[in-house]
Design an enzyme around this catalytic site. Sequence first.
Site, PDB file in Angstrom:
ATOM      1  CG  ASP A 193      -6.925  -3.759 -16.131  1.00  0.00           C
ATOM      2  OD1 ASP A 193      -6.754  -2.635 -15.790  1.00  0.00           O
ATOM      3  OD2 ASP A 193      -6.932  -4.170 -17.001  1.00  0.00           O
ATOM      4  CG  ASP A 240     -12.319  -5.628 -14.819  1.00  0.00           C
ATOM      5  OD1 ASP A 240     -13.046  -6.476 -14.474  1.00  0.00           O
ATOM      6  OD2 ASP A 240     -11.778  -5.574 -15.924  1.00  0.00           O
ATOM      7  CG  HIS A 257     -10.564  -0.668 -17.551  1.00  0.00           C
ATOM      8  ND1 HIS A 257      -9.740  -1.911 -18.144  1.00  0.00           N
ATOM      9  CD2 HIS A 257     -10.953  -1.731 -16.546  1.00  0.00           C
ATOM     10  CE1 HIS A 257      -9.962  -2.796 -17.738  1.00  0.00           C
ATOM     11  NE2 HIS A 257     -10.777  -3.081 -16.943  1.00  0.00           N
ATOM     12  CG  ASP A 308      -6.994   3.472 -16.152  1.00  0.00           C
ATOM     13  OD1 ASP A 308      -7.325   3.103 -17.155  1.00  0.00           O
ATOM     14  OD2 ASP A 308      -5.900   2.991 -15.599  1.00  0.00           O
ATOM     15  CB  CYS A 359      -3.213   0.338 -17.360  1.00  0.00           C
ATOM     16  SG  CYS A 359      -4.192   1.283 -18.473  1.00  0.00           S
TER      17      CYS A 359
HETATM   18  N1  ARG Z   1     -10.831   2.078 -22.009  1.00  0.00           N
HETATM   19  C1  ARG Z   1      -9.642   2.911 -22.117  1.00  0.00           C
HETATM   20  C2  ARG Z   1      -9.486   3.446 -23.516  1.00  0.00           C
HETATM   21  O1  ARG Z   1      -9.528   2.778 -24.444  1.00  0.00           O
HETATM   22  C3  ARG Z   1      -8.452   2.039 -21.820  1.00  0.00           C
HETATM   23  C4  ARG Z   1      -8.244   2.037 -20.579  1.00  0.00           C
HETATM   24  C5  ARG Z   1      -7.293   1.158 -19.993  1.00  0.00           C
HETATM   25  N2  ARG Z   1      -7.089   1.039 -18.807  1.00  0.00           N
HETATM   26  C6  ARG Z   1      -6.526   0.104 -17.913  1.00  0.00           C
HETATM   27  N3  ARG Z   1      -6.525   0.258 -16.716  1.00  0.00           N
HETATM   28  N4  ARG Z   1      -6.363  -1.045 -18.527  1.00  0.00           N
HETATM   29  O2  ARG Z   1      -9.621   4.830 -23.846  1.00  0.00           O
END
Ligand code: ARG
Length: 371
Positions: free
Chosen positions: A112, A200, A249, A251, A355
């Site tokens: 992040d 981020d 995020h 990913d 992550c």
């Molecule tokens: N937004 C994503 C979800 O809940 C989680 C992404 C987490 N990624 C990270 N690099 N912290 O599906």
Amino acid sequence: MNWSPDKTQVKSWNEWDTLRHVIVGKADDCHIPPEEPALDAKVPEDSDMRGQWGRRPQETIDRANELLDTFTDTLRKRGIRVDRPTPTDFSKPVTTPDFHTDSQFGCMPPRDVLLTVGHEILEATMSYRCRWFEYLCYRPLMQQYWEEDPNFRHEAAPKPRLTDADYHDDYLSEAIGIEKRLQWTAEKHFVTTEEEPLFDAADVLRFGKDLIVQHGFTTNLKGIEWLRRHFPDHRVRAVNFPGDPYPIHIDATFTPLRPGLILNNPNRRLPDEQRDYFKKNDWEIVDAAQPAHNTPPPLCYSSTWLSMNVLVLDLKTVCVEASEVYQMEQMEKLGMEVIPVELRDAYAFGGGLHCCTADVYRDGDCEDYFP
Ligand code: ARG
């Protein structure tokens, strides 16, 4: 120059070339931070985290660290160099001239905070107040790389002020409801305003000359424009995923596996008009397999789609969370060798296998995959 284990070199242009050197986060002293605008907008409305804050229970910290340490060993046994951050005291409040928060977050997940593009590691602005100082946990490593690799560029994006003007009021009400959230996401109305550039690092995916950036809660259009001006030799493309009521995020939504192949979360499909760019250049976008779980683990910010948050080690090898049986099966069908890695009990600390890592070195050069 080829990579050698006794010489520090920073270089990584994409998410798939052979990984040689990586940072893996630590769960020490992680806190659930007190309420603040951008973070509250992200906590799912039915989550067990609503209204709770403080240091995470010690047994959960210990368990997460056990898993992160084992993951580190697994990578090291394969010859990959792994460095770890230096946690600071996250119980400390943060006061700047513009805001105050009673505690910080942790040093998970590194993805992040740190964006590696070629020989550069860029510290993101971040968009949560509780994560404003998180870069400090990585400074000992950045300092070391800077001393040891004369080609390393250590950069930091302008620290944002994060006043209330950075956040839309209407996101701060208690119950917004999923329908309204989905409508807002489709309209690209997110919790962050365009007051100042915000991003981020985990909203960015590296495809050689192209940087694909999710516009959402944690990255605004000015943040994307800032990246465009900062990386003038790259094409910076904004993407949106209208099916995601909590878009932060990229990913667990969009996962490139190798040149020409991307997994896309079937609930958060890339809109057709944005698909064309990939299609025209012969990239295939396939639906990711369903997660193996119906709910996230306790006190977790993320959704069950951390199933697709995988770490690619090279063009044929991928680390997948060990309980994600459907995702592992799909990877095998796609011709990948799967290394199962247990991590689910660390999900609550901010995410999955992609992550909890940040690239330092991958083989390969900056290629143009969208000529
Ligand atoms: N937004 C994503 C979800 O809940 C989680 C992404 C987490 N990624 C990270 N690099 N912290 O599906």
